[in-house]
Design an enzyme around this catalytic site. Structure first.
Site, PDB file in Angstrom:
ATOM      1  N   TRP A 236      -6.948 -60.453 111.943  1.00 18.69           N
ATOM      2  CA  TRP A 236      -7.750 -61.650 111.918  1.00 18.69           C
ATOM      3  C   TRP A 236      -8.865 -61.739 112.697  1.00 18.69           C
ATOM      4  O   TRP A 236      -9.108 -61.290 113.762  1.00 18.69           O
ATOM      5  CB  TRP A 236      -6.703 -62.873 112.700  1.00 18.69           C
ATOM      6  CG  TRP A 236      -7.196 -64.333 112.989  1.00 18.69           C
ATOM      7  CD1 TRP A 236      -7.558 -64.808 111.648  1.00 18.69           C
ATOM      8  CD2 TRP A 236      -7.071 -65.207 113.828  1.00 18.69           C
ATOM      9  NE1 TRP A 236      -8.101 -66.128 112.170  1.00 18.69           N
ATOM     10  CE2 TRP A 236      -7.568 -66.326 113.546  1.00 18.69           C
ATOM     11  CE3 TRP A 236      -6.559 -64.932 115.231  1.00 18.69           C
ATOM     12  CZ2 TRP A 236      -7.822 -67.354 114.288  1.00 18.69           C
ATOM     13  CZ3 TRP A 236      -6.604 -65.914 116.282  1.00 18.69           C
ATOM     14  CH2 TRP A 236      -7.106 -67.156 115.675  1.00 18.69           C
TER      15      TRP A 236
ATOM     16  N   ASP B 236       0.995 -61.627 118.252  1.00 21.01           N
ATOM     17  CA  ASP B 236       0.248 -62.779 117.588  1.00 21.01           C
ATOM     18  C   ASP B 236       1.261 -63.424 116.674  1.00 21.01           C
ATOM     19  O   ASP B 236       1.266 -63.034 115.525  1.00 21.01           O
ATOM     20  CB  ASP B 236      -1.112 -62.747 117.129  1.00 21.01           C
ATOM     21  CG  ASP B 236      -1.817 -63.875 117.112  1.00 21.01           C
ATOM     22  OD1 ASP B 236      -1.100 -65.043 117.159  1.00 21.01           O
ATOM     23  OD2 ASP B 236      -2.993 -64.040 116.555  1.00 21.01           O
TER      24      ASP B 236
ATOM     25  N   LYS C  35       0.375 -73.665 111.708  1.00 20.45           N
ATOM     26  CA  LYS C  35       0.600 -73.739 110.201  1.00 20.45           C
ATOM     27  C   LYS C  35       2.133 -74.128 110.091  1.00 20.45           C
ATOM     28  O   LYS C  35       2.369 -74.745 108.920  1.00 20.45           O
ATOM     29  CB  LYS C  35       0.377 -72.293 109.728  1.00 20.45           C
ATOM     30  CG  LYS C  35      -0.922 -71.581 109.991  1.00 20.45           C
ATOM     31  CD  LYS C  35      -1.586 -72.039 110.961  1.00 20.45           C
ATOM     32  CE  LYS C  35      -2.912 -71.088 111.263  1.00 20.45           C
ATOM     33  NZ  LYS C  35      -3.021 -69.865 111.901  1.00 20.45           N
TER      34      LYS C  35
HETATM   35  C1  LMR Z   1      -6.560 -68.175 109.103  1.00 23.57           C
HETATM   36  O1  LMR Z   1      -6.846 -66.898 109.217  1.00 23.57           O
HETATM   37  O2  LMR Z   1      -7.165 -68.469 108.290  1.00 23.57           O
HETATM   38  C2  LMR Z   1      -6.197 -69.179 110.054  1.00 23.57           C
HETATM   39  O3  LMR Z   1      -5.638 -68.391 110.998  1.00 23.57           O
HETATM   40  C3  LMR Z   1      -6.994 -70.264 110.580  1.00 23.57           C
HETATM   41  C4  LMR Z   1      -7.918 -69.967 111.425  1.00 23.57           C
HETATM   42  O4  LMR Z   1      -7.930 -70.763 112.354  1.00 23.57           O
HETATM   43  O5  LMR Z   1      -8.750 -68.796 111.248  1.00 23.57           O
END
Ligand code: LMR
Length: 435
Positions: free
Chosen positions: A162, A243, A279
């Site tokens: 991420w 996470d 989410k």
């Molecule tokens: C994403 O990866 O799109 C989600 O985790 C939302 C975010 O805040 O990045």
């Protein structure tokens, strides 16, 4: 710098009114140049997708950027369990910022979700848990804690991960290292390389893992692979930090999605975990989450918790109360909890169905490429394999928006746009050679 400030200041002085005193003029001189060296920050790779989508007025536009759940009409939803919880808390006396009892309840119930209702660590109170500002806040709090107590340590992040993980540990001034995770050719797990990287990291390193529904790839290790990963980390005394942002979205089952963490518990690891309800409860705007760190005993857990609270106190004092009340009400009411479990399943099933439909449509169009990975991957994201050029064409020619790495938020795919999406993907990839 001084010269530049003076130049700006003299421009300012020319336009300032004659009523300024000499004292106020010198205040203005220094005030003018303070931020001259500040440039525009780079755009966030995920949030900027939504911005681009919102700026597009084409009726066929599709937002496949942010990983937040959307229903089959493409709309954000309010879960029924949330509506019921809202009715339950309406009128309650919740404006006081220090709702310690409710916050403890949230933590108590959250840890049961990941470690298991009957887990020894839960029953024996061997966890330091604090409410956090969703998953981002929980990760950030942990990163700060890591730097405070292991100032020389680094964080090993999977490749890819991420995008915000990089920002979080960078801003906490914890150096980043990486370990191999995804293989672009197989569009699956780079398992042997992952094990090698665990083995080659210095003993007692910190590793960040996604326990389910890996973001951005949708590629999760199998149960057997998790067992090997756990043992490999144990052999090197590494610290696993999970996470957990999508519990329930990989399989539709909350317990099944916590399986990786439970394997680590069985192997005697002390782990950390960031949890988010953004989410899974559709509460992105409320920033509700939990950070927990497992400890040797309850005394150690109290010490760790007190340190986490102190770090949070200096950063934001305490998190907002409304979302906290919603989540703790749902988690501690058996009927609302049962309703939530059902609703998670419905969301996960819809995403799974869209995966199958997207793949079917691409195959029906005679795409030269293999799209099996769309249905092999799990959770909210499909790591499509589309190149940056494909992604650019999709936005320019078809008004379809996703992150530059080709990540598709499957939540944005609906019964009514899936055909259009498949056609567009086929159009931009038809001349691409199959690997
Ligand atoms: C994403 O990866 O799109 C989600 O985790 C939302 C975010 O805040 O990045």
């Amino acid at each position: 710098m001084w010269r530049c400030c003076r130049a700006v200041a003299s421009r300012f002085m020319c336009t300032s009114t004659s009523t300024s005193t000499s004292t106020s003029t010198s205040t203005s001189i220094s005030a003018v140049g303070w931020w001259d060296h500040v440039g525009l920050a780079p755009k966030d790779p995920i949030l900027s997708v939504t911005e681009a989508f919102l700026a597009d007025t084409n009726p066929y536009r599709i937002n496949l950027g942010v990983g937040a759940y959307r229903d089959d009409e493409g709309k954000p939803i309010v879960l029924q369990c949330v509506r019921n919880a809202e009715a339950k808390i309406a009128g309650s006396d919740f404006m006081e910022s220090h709702s310690n009892a409710v916050s403890s309840k949230l933590v108590e119930e959250s840890v049961k979700l990941v470690y298991g209702r009957d887990a020894d660590v839960v029953k024996e109170g061997r966890f330091a848990g604090v409410q956090a500002l969703s998953g981002t806040g929980a990760c950030r709090l942990f990163a700060e804690f890591q730097r405070h107590f292991y100032p020389e340590s680094q964080i090993f992040l999977p490749v890819p991960t991420w995008s915000n993980h990089h920002n979080i540990w960078r801003d906490a001034q914890v150096p980043e290292r990486t370990f191999r995770y995804y293989h672009p050719d197989s569009k699956g797990l780079h398992f042997r390389a992952l094990l090698d990287d665990i083995k080659n990291a210095p003993n007692r390193s910190f590793f960040l893992l996604h326990p389910c529904a890996h973001n951005p790839t949708g590629v999760d290790p199998t149960e057997e692979q998790w067992r090997e990963i756990s043992l490999a980390l144990k052999a090197k005394n590494h610290f696993p930090f999970f996470d957990m942002a999508y519990q329930g979205f990989a399989s539709g089952n909350l317990d099944k999605d916590a399986q990786a963490i439970r394997i680590f518990l069985d192997d005697g690891h002390l782990v950390g975990c960031a949890q988010s309800f953004a989410k899974t409860m559709g509460l992105y705007g409320h920033r509700v989450g939990c950070l927990s760190i497992l400890c040797m005993d309850s005394k150690q857990a109290s010490a760790v918790k007190s340190q986490l609270q102190q770090i949070a106190r200096a950063m934001y004092s305490s998190p907002p109360v409304h979302g906290l009340l919603l989540v703790s009400t749902i988690l501690s009411d058996p009927d609302l909890m049962a309703l939530w479990v059902e609703e998670v399943k419905v969301m996960a099933n819809r995403i799974e169905k869209m995966r199958a439909t997207l793949r079917e449509n691409l195959e029906r169009l005679g795409s030269p490429l293999n799209w099996e990975h769309i249905t092999d991957q799990v959770g909210m994201f499909c790591f499509s394999g589309l190149s940056q050029e494909h992604v650019d064409r999709l936005s320019k020619e078809f008004h379809i928006y996703m992150t530059h790495d080709g990540r598709i938020s499957m939540a944005g795919v609906t019964t009514s746009n899936v055909k259009y999406l498949a056609n567009a993907i086929h159009e931009v990839t038809r001349s691409t050679k199959a690997a």
